[in-house]
Design a protein around this motif. Sequence first.
Motif, PDB file in Angstrom:
ATOM      1  N   UNK A 112      -3.961  30.508  -3.274  1.00  0.00           N
ATOM      2  CA  UNK A 112      -4.559  31.432  -2.306  1.00  0.00           C
ATOM      3  C   UNK A 112      -3.586  32.531  -1.885  1.00  0.00           C
ATOM      4  N   UNK A 113      -2.310  32.195  -1.698  1.00  0.00           N
ATOM      5  CA  UNK A 113      -1.319  33.192  -1.276  1.00  0.00           C
ATOM      6  C   UNK A 113      -1.108  34.246  -2.350  1.00  0.00           C
ATOM      7  N   UNK A 114      -0.973  33.803  -3.586  1.00  0.00           N
ATOM      8  CA  UNK A 114      -0.785  34.726  -4.705  1.00  0.00           C
ATOM      9  C   UNK A 114      -2.015  35.624  -4.877  1.00  0.00           C
ATOM     10  N   UNK A 115      -3.167  35.037  -4.651  1.00  0.00           N
ATOM     11  CA  UNK A 115      -4.417  35.765  -4.779  1.00  0.00           C
ATOM     12  C   UNK A 115      -4.518  36.853  -3.708  1.00  0.00           C
ATOM     13  N   UNK A 167     -13.856  38.029 -11.120  1.00  0.00           N
ATOM     14  CA  UNK A 167     -12.920  37.928 -12.241  1.00  0.00           C
ATOM     15  C   UNK A 167     -12.076  36.682 -12.035  1.00  0.00           C
ATOM     16  N   UNK A 168     -12.195  35.706 -12.913  1.00  0.00           N
ATOM     17  CA  UNK A 168     -11.415  34.479 -12.763  1.00  0.00           C
ATOM     18  C   UNK A 168     -10.002  34.696 -13.288  1.00  0.00           C
ATOM     19  N   UNK A 169      -9.059  33.920 -12.747  1.00  0.00           N
ATOM     20  CA  UNK A 169      -7.664  34.028 -13.174  1.00  0.00           C
ATOM     21  C   UNK A 169      -7.129  35.429 -13.025  1.00  0.00           C
ATOM     22  N   UNK A 170      -7.350  36.040 -11.845  1.00  0.00           N
ATOM     23  CA  UNK A 170      -7.083  37.471 -11.710  1.00  0.00           C
ATOM     24  C   UNK A 170      -5.979  37.823 -10.727  1.00  0.00           C
ATOM     25  N   UNK A 171      -5.087  36.889 -10.438  1.00  0.00           N
ATOM     26  CA  UNK A 171      -3.974  37.222  -9.543  1.00  0.00           C
ATOM     27  C   UNK A 171      -2.857  37.966 -10.265  1.00  0.00           C
ATOM     28  N   UNK A 172      -2.910  38.002 -11.601  1.00  0.00           N
ATOM     29  CA  UNK A 172      -1.880  38.675 -12.388  1.00  0.00           C
ATOM     30  C   UNK A 172      -2.396  38.937 -13.794  1.00  0.00           C
ATOM     31  N   UNK A 189     -10.487  31.588  -3.780  1.00  0.00           N
ATOM     32  CA  UNK A 189      -9.624  30.598  -4.430  1.00  0.00           C
ATOM     33  C   UNK A 189     -10.375  29.297  -4.729  1.00  0.00           C
ATOM     34  N   UNK A 190     -10.522  29.001  -6.004  1.00  0.00           N
ATOM     35  CA  UNK A 190     -11.120  27.724  -6.411  1.00  0.00           C
ATOM     36  C   UNK A 190     -10.669  27.399  -7.831  1.00  0.00           C
ATOM     37  N   UNK A 191     -10.779  26.125  -8.187  1.00  0.00           N
ATOM     38  CA  UNK A 191     -10.332  25.629  -9.483  1.00  0.00           C
ATOM     39  C   UNK A 191     -11.478  25.724 -10.482  1.00  0.00           C
ATOM     40  N   UNK A 192     -11.348  26.599 -11.465  1.00  0.00           N
ATOM     41  CA  UNK A 192     -12.433  26.812 -12.422  1.00  0.00           C
ATOM     42  C   UNK A 192     -12.655  25.617 -13.346  1.00  0.00           C
TER      43      UNK A 192
END
Length: 255
Positions: free
Chosen positions: A44-47, A15-20, A65-68
């Motif tokens: 990465x920390x937020x993730x 799931x991309x963009x899934x830290x919140x 953690x990577x830039x989509x």
Amino acid sequence: MMSNLFDLTGKTALVTGSSQGIGFALAEGLASHGARIVLNGRNADKLEAAAEQLRMQGYDVHTAPFDVTNPRAVATAIDKIEAGIGPIDILINNAGMQYRASLEEFPLDKWEDMMRTNVSSVFYVAQAVARHMLRRGRGRIINIASATSELARISVAPYTASKGAVKNLTRGMATDWAGRGLQVNAIAPGYFRTPLNTALTESKEFTAWLEARTPAGRWGDLDELKGAAIFLASDAASFVNGHTLYVDGGLTVSL
């Protein structure tokens, strides 16, 4: 058995963009039905903090953690997930951004950022994941569209353009890949209380307008998006392809 239609046990979901926000809620929903989850974001920390919240519920969760918006980083990350965590069975393309400004003054750099984040990333990640899925002859891709895939509002014309593109890109992906074992669909949320909508949720004027405009008469709750994702990711949607499922309290069907 009918009771197994929504079982995702043994499936791996990215799931991309899934830290919140929406991405986190959808990841939680899939995990609750047995899926192994791979959370994605740039921080990465937020993730990791988001992953820990899910692990505390007993779920199997990994982070990537990577830039989509970077196609080279996407390709590398997808190959790493496939080799190190497991085959990606389900992809939810959720990463997105919003920026509000009058159209005549809309900054060109924000236009480019929005198209990269909301449209190009969907193509980059889906293409990289599909190359693996197609070899296996199976897979589920769920793109996150929007009520603005259909309707426009003042100050968000570029966002509307980007989400309209996501809807049609979903159709195109289904057209190319449905015959090769993939189900590609979209979820189009209406108005939900998320960090992306902070400017709106804090506005009493907008909330009053939304409650009057939406047949359901309220903002959506993030938990109300989970069922749509579980359905589209599961065997229950085995013959659903190229569809955009609106979860909007009736917003897009009424005047």
